[in-house]
Design a protein around this motif. Structure first.
Motif, PDB file in Angstrom:
ATOM      1  N   ASP A  20       0.828  -1.209   0.000  1.00 49.84           N
ATOM      2  CA  ASP A  20       0.000   0.000   0.000  1.00 49.84           C
ATOM      3  C   ASP A  20       0.862   1.259   0.000  1.00 49.84           C
ATOM      4  OD1 ASP A  20      -2.458  -1.347  -0.023  1.00 49.84           O
ATOM      5  OD2 ASP A  20      -2.469  -1.558   2.155  1.00 49.84           O
ATOM      6  N   ASP A  21       1.981   1.205   0.729  1.00 49.36           N
ATOM      7  CA  ASP A  21       2.912   2.339   0.732  1.00 49.36           C
ATOM      8  C   ASP A  21       3.562   2.494  -0.643  1.00 49.36           C
ATOM      9  OD1 ASP A  21       2.357   2.827   3.395  1.00 49.36           O
ATOM     10  OD2 ASP A  21       4.066   1.651   4.123  1.00 49.36           O
ATOM     11  N   LEU A  22       3.898   1.371  -1.258  1.00 50.45           N
ATOM     12  CA  LEU A  22       4.493   1.420  -2.597  1.00 50.45           C
ATOM     13  C   LEU A  22       3.505   1.986  -3.615  1.00 50.45           C
ATOM     14  CD1 LEU A  22       6.421  -1.976  -2.767  1.00 50.45           C
ATOM     15  CD2 LEU A  22       7.402   0.330  -2.616  1.00 50.45           C
ATOM     16  N   GLU A  23       2.247   1.594  -3.504  1.00 54.90           N
ATOM     17  CA  GLU A  23       1.230   2.102  -4.424  1.00 54.90           C
ATOM     18  C   GLU A  23       1.105   3.625  -4.312  1.00 54.90           C
ATOM     19  OE1 GLU A  23      -3.355   1.051  -5.726  1.00 54.90           O
ATOM     20  OE2 GLU A  23      -2.723   0.666  -3.658  1.00 54.90           O
ATOM     21  N   LYS A  24       1.048   4.111  -3.092  1.00 58.87           N
ATOM     22  CA  LYS A  24       0.956   5.561  -2.864  1.00 58.87           C
ATOM     23  C   LYS A  24       2.188   6.271  -3.408  1.00 58.87           C
ATOM     24  CE  LYS A  24       0.448   8.971   0.851  1.00 58.87           C
ATOM     25  NZ  LYS A  24       0.326   9.154   2.337  1.00 58.87           N
ATOM     26  N   LYS A  25       3.358   5.702  -3.107  1.00 59.04           N
ATOM     27  CA  LYS A  25       4.614   6.284  -3.586  1.00 59.04           C
ATOM     28  C   LYS A  25       4.659   6.276  -5.107  1.00 59.04           C
ATOM     29  CE  LYS A  25       9.002   7.627  -2.866  1.00 59.04           C
ATOM     30  NZ  LYS A  25       9.607   7.596  -4.190  1.00 59.04           N
ATOM     31  N   GLY A  26       4.170   5.206  -5.723  1.00 61.13           N
ATOM     32  CA  GLY A  26       4.188   5.089  -7.174  1.00 61.13           C
ATOM     33  C   GLY A  26       3.402   6.187  -7.855  1.00 61.13           C
ATOM     34  N   PHE A  27       2.209   6.468  -7.364  1.00 58.86           N
ATOM     35  CA  PHE A  27       1.399   7.532  -7.962  1.00 58.86           C
ATOM     36  C   PHE A  27       2.054   8.904  -7.769  1.00 58.86           C
ATOM     37  CE2 PHE A  27      -2.168   4.403  -7.654  1.00 58.86           C
ATOM     38  CZ  PHE A  27      -2.504   4.417  -8.998  1.00 58.86           C
ATOM     39  N   GLN A  28       2.684   9.110  -6.611  1.00 58.78           N
ATOM     40  CA  GLN A  28       3.402  10.363  -6.373  1.00 58.78           C
ATOM     41  C   GLN A  28       4.586  10.495  -7.330  1.00 58.78           C
ATOM     42  OE1 GLN A  28       4.448   9.957  -2.233  1.00 58.78           O
ATOM     43  NE2 GLN A  28       2.488  10.786  -1.494  1.00 58.78           N
ATOM     44  N   ASP A  29       5.304   9.394  -7.533  1.00 56.85           N
ATOM     45  CA  ASP A  29       6.467   9.413  -8.427  1.00 56.85           C
ATOM     46  C   ASP A  29       6.057   9.674  -9.874  1.00 56.85           C
ATOM     47  OD1 ASP A  29       8.187   8.976  -6.334  1.00 56.85           O
ATOM     48  OD2 ASP A  29       8.356   6.823  -6.662  1.00 56.85           O
ATOM     49  N   ILE A  30       4.922   9.117 -10.282  1.00 59.34           N
ATOM     50  CA  ILE A  30       4.437   9.359 -11.646  1.00 59.34           C
ATOM     51  C   ILE A  30       4.127  10.840 -11.832  1.00 59.34           C
ATOM     52  CG2 ILE A  30       2.513   8.964 -13.244  1.00 59.34           C
ATOM     53  CD1 ILE A  30       2.448   6.062 -12.215  1.00 59.34           C
ATOM     54  N   GLU A  31       3.447  11.433 -10.878  1.00 53.86           N
ATOM     55  CA  GLU A  31       3.115  12.859 -10.971  1.00 53.86           C
ATOM     56  C   GLU A  31       4.378  13.709 -11.054  1.00 53.86           C
ATOM     57  OE1 GLU A  31       0.304  14.407 -11.408  1.00 53.86           O
ATOM     58  OE2 GLU A  31      -0.852  12.544 -11.409  1.00 53.86           O
ATOM     59  N   HIS A  32       5.348  13.401 -10.200  1.00 53.68           N
ATOM     60  CA  HIS A  32       6.593  14.158 -10.184  1.00 53.68           C
ATOM     61  C   HIS A  32       7.349  14.007 -11.497  1.00 53.68           C
ATOM     62  CE1 HIS A  32      10.272  15.982  -8.639  1.00 53.68           C
ATOM     63  NE2 HIS A  32      10.943  14.931  -9.081  1.00 53.68           N
ATOM     64  N   THR A  33       7.385  12.784 -12.012  1.00 52.29           N
ATOM     65  CA  THR A  33       8.099  12.508 -13.259  1.00 52.29           C
ATOM     66  C   THR A  33       7.456  13.230 -14.438  1.00 52.29           C
ATOM     67  OG1 THR A  33       8.814  10.348 -12.450  1.00 52.29           O
ATOM     68  CG2 THR A  33       8.869  10.692 -14.837  1.00 52.29           C
ATOM     69  N   MET A  34       6.131  13.230 -14.479  1.00 54.88           N
ATOM     70  CA  MET A  34       5.443  13.891 -15.590  1.00 54.88           C
ATOM     71  C   MET A  34       5.693  15.403 -15.570  1.00 54.88           C
ATOM     72  SD  MET A  34       4.307  11.402 -17.249  1.00 54.88           S
ATOM     73  CE  MET A  34       5.350  10.127 -16.503  1.00 54.88           C
ATOM     74  N   GLN A  35       5.782  15.983 -14.384  1.00 54.67           N
ATOM     75  CA  GLN A  35       6.085  17.412 -14.279  1.00 54.67           C
ATOM     76  C   GLN A  35       7.492  17.693 -14.799  1.00 54.67           C
ATOM     77  OE1 GLN A  35       5.418  18.490 -10.174  1.00 54.67           O
ATOM     78  NE2 GLN A  35       3.254  17.907 -10.241  1.00 54.67           N
ATOM     79  N   SER A  36       8.423  16.818 -14.476  1.00 56.33           N
ATOM     80  CA  SER A  36       9.796  16.973 -14.963  1.00 56.33           C
ATOM     81  C   SER A  36       9.867  16.791 -16.469  1.00 56.33           C
ATOM     82  CB  SER A  36      10.709  15.953 -14.280  1.00 56.33           C
ATOM     83  OG  SER A  36      10.704  16.115 -12.881  1.00 56.33           O
ATOM     84  N   MET A  37       9.028  15.914 -16.989  1.00 56.88           N
ATOM     85  CA  MET A  37       9.001  15.638 -18.427  1.00 56.88           C
ATOM     86  C   MET A  37       8.669  16.880 -19.249  1.00 56.88           C
ATOM     87  SD  MET A  37       9.565  12.701 -19.958  1.00 56.88           S
ATOM     88  CE  MET A  37      10.127  11.092 -19.392  1.00 56.88           C
ATOM     89  N   GLU A  38       7.848  17.734 -18.689  1.00 52.78           N
ATOM     90  CA  GLU A  38       7.468  18.953 -19.400  1.00 52.78           C
ATOM     91  C   GLU A  38       8.708  19.771 -19.777  1.00 52.78           C
ATOM     92  OE1 GLU A  38       4.545  19.712 -20.378  1.00 52.78           O
ATOM     93  OE2 GLU A  38       3.172  18.471 -19.200  1.00 52.78           O
ATOM     94  N   LYS A  39       9.725  19.707 -18.919  1.00 56.89           N
ATOM     95  CA  LYS A  39      10.932  20.498 -19.131  1.00 56.89           C
ATOM     96  C   LYS A  39      11.970  19.762 -19.983  1.00 56.89           C
ATOM     97  CE  LYS A  39      10.309  22.454 -14.496  1.00 56.89           C
ATOM     98  NZ  LYS A  39      10.896  22.557 -13.145  1.00 56.89           N
TER      99      LYS A  39
END
Length: 235
Positions: free
Chosen positions: A74-93
């Motif tokens: 459950d902690d990994l699932e939460k972390k995974g969604f947070q990491d996806i959001e962070h990565t997509m924001q970085s992708m914009e740049k």
């Protein structure tokens, strides 16, 4: 490995829990479903990839191992969604550092990364340690030649700024120990798209271990220059 090193390594905040899909794996490793049928497969390290879940659904006996699996799913699932959001924001740049053929845009990339995470977590919740075993490389909790094929994506050559040559040797030696037929490693470049500087020396070492090494271009390139894998076959 000391307890201090293990504690740092297992800190969830230091683990990026993002994965690739089944379709990406087949392309990254230049494989078809038929190539793997009847063979035991290890994904190492596997992170949030959905390969193991889908391989087993297709009748391919597959296991996954990763340092992340020491943590609660459950902690990994939460972390995974947070990491996806962070990565997509970085992708914009940094979108210009990638080739947008497999993914049409950042929106599709996010959808595929979310799909991989969702399928992986669902399978982890259902099958647990029977498919997903925690491990800290360069040591694996498997018997000699337990698998026919080992696939290793986005780890060894990707993080050459953190993993020295000796670690590469120790890890590959362990992959050879648990694998009876072939090991495939993707990609052969680092995060900047530069080829591993000790590749020739490493291939010479591989030959001395009773394996052959071949660098093969694959039909997948997202990160620029990351379109080759190292195929290692026992002699």
């Amino acid at each position: 490995m000391s307890q201090v090193e293990k504690t740092v390594g297992l800190d969830l905040s230091r683990i990026v829990f993002i994965g690739r899909t089944w379709e990406e794996y087949l392309l990254m490793f230049n494989l078809s479903k038929e190539d793997l049928m009847g063979r035991k497969v290890l994904d190492c390290p596997s992170g949030a990839c959905s390969f193991t879940a889908n391989a087993n659904k297709n009748g391919i006996d597959t296991m996954a191992t990763d340092i992340a699996y020491y943590h609660d799913v459950d902690d990994l699932e939460k972390k995974g969604f947070q990491d996806i959001e962070h990565t997509m924001q970085s992708m914009e740049k940094s979108a210009g550092n990638y080739i947008w053929n497999f993914f049409s845009d950042i929106g599709e990339l996010k959808r595929m990364r979310t799909q991989a995470l969702t399928e992986c977590v669902s399978d982890m919740k259902e099958f647990g340690a029977s498919r997903y075993l925690p491990a800290v490389l360069p040591q694996l909790p498997f018997t000699d030649k337990q698998f026919d094929v080992t696939l290793s994506a986005h780890f060894l050559f990707t993080y050459t700024d953190r993993l020295d040559y000796d670690f590469h040797i120790q890890t590959m030696n362990e992959l050879f120990r648990v694998t009876g037929e072939e090991v495939r490693i993707f990609p052969t470049v680092d995060m900047e798209g530069k080829k591993y500087e000790y590749m020739d020396t490493l291939i010479e070492w591989v030959s001395g271990q009773g394996w052959t090494a071949e660098e093969i271009q694959v039909p997948y390139e997202f990160q620029k220059n990351a379109n080759t894998m190292l195929k290692l076959t026992i002699k």
